[in-house]
Design a protein around this motif. Structure first.
Motif, mmCIF file in Angstrom:
data_model
loop_
_atom_site.group_PDB
_atom_site.id
_atom_site.type_symbol
_atom_site.label_atom_id
_atom_site.label_comp_id
_atom_site.label_asym_id
_atom_site.label_seq_id
_atom_site.Cartn_x
_atom_site.Cartn_y
_atom_site.Cartn_z
ATOM 1 N N ARG A 24 33.106 -4.194 -6.500
ATOM 2 C CA ARG A 24 33.492 -5.212 -7.489
ATOM 3 C C ARG A 24 33.283 -6.579 -6.861
ATOM 4 N NH1 ARG A 24 37.911 -1.487 -8.464
ATOM 5 N NH2 ARG A 24 37.712 -0.677 -10.565
ATOM 6 N N THR A 25 32.767 -7.530 -7.670
ATOM 7 C CA THR A 25 32.684 -8.929 -7.244
ATOM 8 C C THR A 25 33.459 -9.758 -8.260
ATOM 9 O OG1 THR A 25 30.628 -9.350 -8.450
ATOM 10 C CG2 THR A 25 30.411 -8.601 -6.155
ATOM 11 N N TYR A 26 33.909 -10.949 -7.818
ATOM 12 C CA TYR A 26 34.776 -11.778 -8.660
ATOM 13 C C TYR A 26 34.291 -13.221 -8.701
ATOM 14 C CZ TYR A 26 37.901 -7.810 -8.315
ATOM 15 O OH TYR A 26 38.436 -6.549 -8.398
ATOM 16 N N TYR A 27 34.557 -13.887 -9.834
ATOM 17 C CA TYR A 27 34.341 -15.322 -9.950
ATOM 18 C C TYR A 27 35.441 -16.051 -9.191
ATOM 19 C CZ TYR A 27 30.994 -14.549 -13.779
ATOM 20 O OH TYR A 27 29.913 -14.173 -14.523
ATOM 21 N N GLU A 28 35.244 -17.341 -8.934
ATOM 22 C CA GLU A 28 36.266 -18.139 -8.249
ATOM 23 C C GLU A 28 37.575 -18.178 -9.026
ATOM 24 O OE1 GLU A 28 35.128 -22.007 -6.847
ATOM 25 O OE2 GLU A 28 33.281 -21.237 -5.953
ATOM 26 N N ASN A 29 37.497 -18.053 -10.360
ATOM 27 C CA ASN A 29 38.721 -18.082 -11.172
ATOM 28 C C ASN A 29 39.490 -16.762 -11.113
ATOM 29 O OD1 ASN A 29 37.379 -16.302 -12.896
ATOM 30 N ND2 ASN A 29 37.138 -17.774 -14.554
ATOM 31 N N ASN A 31 38.448 -13.810 -12.232
ATOM 32 C CA ASN A 31 37.931 -12.813 -13.179
ATOM 33 C C ASN A 31 36.820 -11.998 -12.537
ATOM 34 O OD1 ASN A 31 39.662 -13.582 -15.203
ATOM 35 N ND2 ASN A 31 38.160 -14.824 -16.302
ATOM 36 N N ILE A 32 36.731 -10.762 -12.962
ATOM 37 C CA ILE A 32 35.698 -9.880 -12.414
ATOM 38 C C ILE A 32 34.311 -10.354 -12.856
ATOM 39 C CG2 ILE A 32 35.838 -8.210 -14.309
ATOM 40 C CD1 ILE A 32 35.506 -6.052 -12.008
ATOM 41 N N LYS A 33 33.363 -10.313 -11.933
ATOM 42 C CA LYS A 33 31.982 -10.735 -12.190
ATOM 43 C C LYS A 33 31.074 -9.525 -12.400
ATOM 44 C CE LYS A 33 28.534 -13.870 -10.249
ATOM 45 N NZ LYS A 33 28.244 -14.781 -9.125
ATOM 46 N N SER A 34 31.257 -8.493 -11.582
ATOM 47 C CA SER A 34 30.438 -7.284 -11.719
ATOM 48 C C SER A 34 31.159 -6.118 -11.063
ATOM 49 C CB SER A 34 29.062 -7.477 -11.079
ATOM 50 O OG SER A 34 29.172 -7.635 -9.679
ATOM 51 N N GLU A 35 30.785 -4.908 -11.511
ATOM 52 C CA GLU A 35 31.313 -3.707 -10.883
ATOM 53 C C GLU A 35 30.339 -2.563 -11.119
ATOM 54 O OE1 GLU A 35 35.010 -2.267 -12.537
ATOM 55 O OE2 GLU A 35 34.533 -3.144 -14.491
ATOM 56 N N GLY A 36 30.194 -1.763 -10.063
ATOM 57 C CA GLY A 36 29.308 -0.622 -10.164
ATOM 58 C C GLY A 36 29.115 0.054 -8.824
ATOM 59 N N TRP A 37 28.191 0.980 -8.801
ATOM 60 C CA TRP A 37 27.972 1.817 -7.628
ATOM 61 C C TRP A 37 26.870 1.265 -6.721
ATOM 62 C CZ3 TRP A 37 31.343 5.431 -6.381
ATOM 63 C CH2 TRP A 37 32.173 5.927 -7.386
ATOM 64 N N ILE A 38 27.120 1.376 -5.413
ATOM 65 C CA ILE A 38 26.174 0.958 -4.366
ATOM 66 C C ILE A 38 25.926 2.151 -3.447
ATOM 67 C CG2 ILE A 38 25.959 -0.451 -2.256
ATOM 68 C CD1 ILE A 38 25.712 -2.301 -4.419
ATOM 69 N N GLN A 39 24.683 2.343 -3.096
ATOM 70 C CA GLN A 39 24.340 3.330 -2.075
ATOM 71 C C GLN A 39 23.139 2.798 -1.315
ATOM 72 O OE1 GLN A 39 23.257 7.302 -3.439
ATOM 73 N NE2 GLN A 39 24.207 8.163 -1.630
ATOM 74 N N ASN A 40 23.207 2.829 0.010
ATOM 75 C CA ASN A 40 22.140 2.278 0.864
ATOM 76 C C ASN A 40 21.848 0.821 0.503
ATOM 77 O OD1 ASN A 40 21.904 4.788 2.121
ATOM 78 N ND2 ASN A 40 20.325 5.465 0.701
ATOM 79 N N LYS A 45 23.380 3.991 -10.470
ATOM 80 C CA LYS A 45 24.256 4.481 -11.544
ATOM 81 C C LYS A 45 24.698 3.346 -12.477
ATOM 82 C CE LYS A 45 25.563 8.649 -9.210
ATOM 83 N NZ LYS A 45 25.117 9.708 -10.084
ATOM 84 N N PHE A 46 25.881 3.472 -13.079
ATOM 85 C CA PHE A 46 26.333 2.555 -14.132
ATOM 86 C C PHE A 46 26.965 1.284 -13.558
ATOM 87 C CE2 PHE A 46 29.088 1.064 -17.554
ATOM 88 C CZ PHE A 46 28.197 1.091 -18.604
ATOM 89 N N TRP A 47 26.574 0.128 -14.139
ATOM 90 C CA TRP A 47 27.112 -1.183 -13.756
ATOM 91 C C TRP A 47 27.525 -1.959 -14.992
ATOM 92 C CZ3 TRP A 47 27.574 -4.250 -9.264
ATOM 93 C CH2 TRP A 47 27.310 -3.560 -8.067
ATOM 94 N N THR A 48 28.546 -2.810 -14.826
ATOM 95 C CA THR A 48 28.935 -3.768 -15.848
ATOM 96 C C THR A 48 29.000 -5.140 -15.197
ATOM 97 O OG1 THR A 48 30.234 -2.122 -17.055
ATOM 98 C CG2 THR A 48 30.690 -4.426 -17.539
ATOM 99 N N PHE A 49 28.407 -6.125 -15.865
ATOM 100 C CA PHE A 49 28.470 -7.526 -15.448
ATOM 101 C C PHE A 49 29.261 -8.277 -16.512
ATOM 102 C CE2 PHE A 49 24.823 -5.643 -13.518
ATOM 103 C CZ PHE A 49 24.753 -6.206 -12.255
ATOM 104 N N TYR A 50 30.009 -9.303 -16.088
ATOM 105 C CA TYR A 50 30.912 -10.008 -16.996
ATOM 106 C C TYR A 50 30.602 -11.497 -17.045
ATOM 107 C CZ TYR A 50 33.607 -5.723 -16.533
ATOM 108 O OH TYR A 50 34.000 -4.405 -16.541
ATOM 109 N N HIS A 51 30.878 -12.100 -18.209
ATOM 110 C CA HIS A 51 30.876 -13.556 -18.320
ATOM 111 C C HIS A 51 32.096 -14.077 -17.564
ATOM 112 C CE1 HIS A 51 27.670 -13.915 -21.312
ATOM 113 N NE2 HIS A 51 28.195 -12.872 -21.933
ATOM 114 N N GLU A 52 32.083 -15.342 -17.228
ATOM 115 C CA GLU A 52 33.194 -15.917 -16.463
ATOM 116 C C GLU A 52 34.520 -15.844 -17.222
ATOM 117 O OE1 GLU A 52 33.892 -19.675 -13.446
ATOM 118 O OE2 GLU A 52 32.045 -19.541 -14.610
ATOM 119 N N ASN A 53 34.451 -15.762 -18.560
ATOM 120 C CA ASN A 53 35.674 -15.661 -19.360
ATOM 121 C C ASN A 53 36.254 -14.244 -19.393
ATOM 122 O OD1 ASN A 53 34.062 -14.244 -21.166
ATOM 123 N ND2 ASN A 53 34.099 -15.808 -22.752
#
Length: 158
Positions: A24-29, A31-40, A45-53
Motif C-alpha cells: 500500500r502507498t499513501y498520499y501526504e494527506n 489517504n491511500i494512493k494504491s494497493e496491490g501485489w508485488i513480486q520480484n 495480480k489485482f491493483w487499485t489506484f485512488y484519487h487523492e480524495n
C-alpha cells in the motif's frame, strides 16, 4: 559443508526476494494512493489506484509490471469513466467510454493503444453513428445506424 551452508543461504535469500507481498502507498494527506501485489519488485495480480480524495481512480490486473486483462477507470467523483482490455500494457480489444450519467457514450476497438476497428457512438443509449479505423486513422464514417447496417455485418462487432 561450507558449500551446503552457502546454498541454503542463497535459497533463503532467493525465496525472500521472490515472495509475493501486498503493498500500500499513501498520499501526504494520509489517504491511500494504491494497493496491490508485488513480486520480484514488479506489480502482479489485482491493483487499485485512488484519487487523492479517496475515491478509486483505476483498478485492474498486472502481469510482470504491465497492465493486463480488464481495467476500469473512474472520475474524481467516483463515476465510471471508461473500461477495457489491456494486453502487455497496451489498450486492446473493445473499450467502453461513459458520459457523466455513466451511460455508454461510445465504444471502440483498439490495438496497441490506437483505434483499430469500429467506433460506435451512442446518444441516450441508442447507436447514432459509427466509424472505422485502421492503425489510428479514420477510414470510414457512417452518420446513421441504417447506413452502417447496409455496409457492415453486425457479427463484425464481436
Amino acid at each position: 559443508m561450507k558449500n551446503l551452508i552457502l546454498i541454503i543461504v542463497l535459497l533463503i535469500n532467493f525465496n525472500a526476494f521472490s515472495e509475493k507481498k501486498y503493498q500500500r502507498t499513501y498520499y501526504e494527506n494520509g489517504n491511500i494512493k494504491s494497493e496491490g501485489w508485488i513480486q520480484n519488485n514488479q506489480k502482479i495480480k489485482f491493483w487499485t489506484f485512488y484519487h487523492e480524495n479517496g475515491n478509486p481512480k483505476k483498478q485492474g490486473h498486472f502481469s510482470a509490471n504491465k497492465e493486463s486483462n480488464y481495467w476500469k477507470f473512474y472520475t474524481k467523483t467516483g463515476s465510471l469513466e471508461k473500461e477495457g482490455h489491456f494486453k502487455n500494457g497496451k489498450k486492446n480489444n473493445w473499450w467502453l467510454f461513459y458520459d457523466t450519467l455513466e451511460k455508454v457514450n461510445h465504444k471502440c476497438q483498439l490495438k496497441d493503444n490506437q483505434k483499430n476497428g469500429y467506433c460506435l457512438m451512442y446518444k441516450n443509449e441508442k447507436l447514432v453513428a459509427a466509424s472505422r479505423y485502421k492503425a489510428g486513422k479514420k477510414i470510414k464514417e457512417w452518420t446513421t445506424f441504417a447506413s452502417f447496417k447496409r455496409e457492415n455485418k453486425l457479427s463484425d462487432l464481436k
